[in-house]
Design an enzyme around this catalytic site. Structure first.
Site, mmCIF file in Angstrom:
data_model
loop_
_atom_site.group_PDB
_atom_site.id
_atom_site.type_symbol
_atom_site.label_atom_id
_atom_site.label_comp_id
_atom_site.label_asym_id
_atom_site.label_seq_id
_atom_site.Cartn_x
_atom_site.Cartn_y
_atom_site.Cartn_z
ATOM 1 N N PHE A 63 0.729 -1.122 -0.005
ATOM 2 C CA PHE A 63 -0.115 -0.224 -0.012
ATOM 3 C C PHE A 63 0.890 1.336 0.000
ATOM 4 C CE2 PHE A 63 -3.043 -2.932 1.510
ATOM 5 C CZ PHE A 63 -4.259 -2.635 1.185
ATOM 6 N N ASP A 64 0.410 2.093 -1.026
ATOM 7 C CA ASP A 64 0.897 3.541 -0.701
ATOM 8 C C ASP A 64 0.517 4.158 0.486
ATOM 9 O OD1 ASP A 64 2.139 6.165 -1.587
ATOM 10 O OD2 ASP A 64 0.080 6.551 -2.136
#
Length: 222
Positions: free
Chosen positions: A8-9
Site C-alpha cells: 500500500f502507498d
C-alpha cells in the site's frame, strides 16, 4: 485465495495527509521568504518530496530545494504529521484482507520515520508486516526503488503481490518490477492518470479492494 502480499502507498491511499502536507509546505515557503496564501498542492501530493518542492519553487524562480526540504521536514516532524486521518472504511478493509490471509506492507515515498509515526498514532501499524519509505541522503526516493526493496526484504514474488496506490508513480513503480497495480480514486490522482500509467484494476472506494484482491488471487493460484 487472496493475493499473498499487498503493498500500500500511504498518502492518498491509506491516509488523507493533505492538511499536514499543505501546512508543512507553507512553512517551507515561509522559511525561504515566499508568500504562502495561494499555495495549491493537490496535484503534487504523492511524488517524492524534492520533486514536489522543486515544482512549487520553480514559478518563484527559486532552486533552493534542499533548503526547502529541510524546513518542510522540520515542521512535518513537529506538527504536520499529526494532521492526518484514515480514509473512511479503509481500516475495515485492511482487517478483511488480513483475515483472508494477505500480508500487508507500506511502500511510500514519505520518509520511513514519518510513515511509522503516522501509522502508530492512528493505531494502524500492527496491521502491516513492514513499513518502508525513503531514507536520508536520497536513498529510495523513487517509488520503484521502494517497491523492489519491499519485495527483496520480505522475499516476496511479484506474481503473488499487488501494489495499491493513488498516483502514477505507484502504478509505474509496480509495473517496473512485474507487480500488478490497483489504482484508487479516493486519493489525489484521477482515473485518467491511473489508467494511462497502466493500472490493472481501479477501485472507486475501499470496499472495492476486496473483490479485486480475490480476482487477482484466483489468477495467480499455484
Amino acid at each position: 485465495m487472496a493475493a499473498r502480499s499487498i503493498l500500500f502507498d500511504l498518502d492518498g491511499t491509506v491516509v488523507d495527509s493533505k492538511p499536514g502536507i499543505l501546512a508543512s509546505s507553507r512553512a517551507a515557503l515561509a522559511a525561504l521568504g515566499h508568500p504562502v496564501d495561494s499555495l495549491d498542492i493537490d496535484h503534487l501530493i504523492g511524488p517524492p518530496l524534492e520533486e514536489v518542492l522543486a515544482e512549487v519553487l520553480r514559478p518563484l524562480g527559486d532552486d533552493r530545494v534542499a533548503e526547502a526540504a529541510l524546513a518542510y521536514r522540520d515542521h512535518y516532524g513537529r506538527t504536520g504529521f499529526r494532521e492526518t486521518t484514515v480514509y473512511p472504511g479503509l481500516t475495515a478493509v485492511l482487517d478483511q484482507l488480513i483475515a483472508r490471509g494477505a500480508r500487508l506492507y507500506i511502500a511510500t515515498s514519505k520518509r520511513t520515520l514519518f510513515a511509522e509515526r503516522i501509522l502508530r498514532r492512528l493505531g494502524l501499524i500492527d496491521r502491516f508486516a513492514g513499513v518502508h519509505g525513503s531514507e536520508p541522503e536520497g536513498a529510495m526516493d523513487a517509488k520503484a526503488d521502494v517497491i523492489v526493496h519491499v519485495l527483496r526484504t520480505h522475499h516476496l514474488t511479484a506474481d503473488h503481490s499487488l501494489m495499491v496506490g493513488d498516483r502514477r508513480q505507484d502504478i509505474e513503480g509496480a509495473r517496473a518490477h512485474g507487480v500488478a497495480a490497483v489504482g484508487v480514486l479516493w486519493g489525489y490522482g484521477d482515473r485518467e492518470e491511473l489508467v494511462s500509467a497502466g493500472a490493472k484494476h481501479i477501485a472507486s472506494e475501499p470496499a472495492d479492494l476486496i473483490p479485486i484482491v480475490e480476482v487477482h488471487g484466483n489468477k495467480v493460484r499455484a
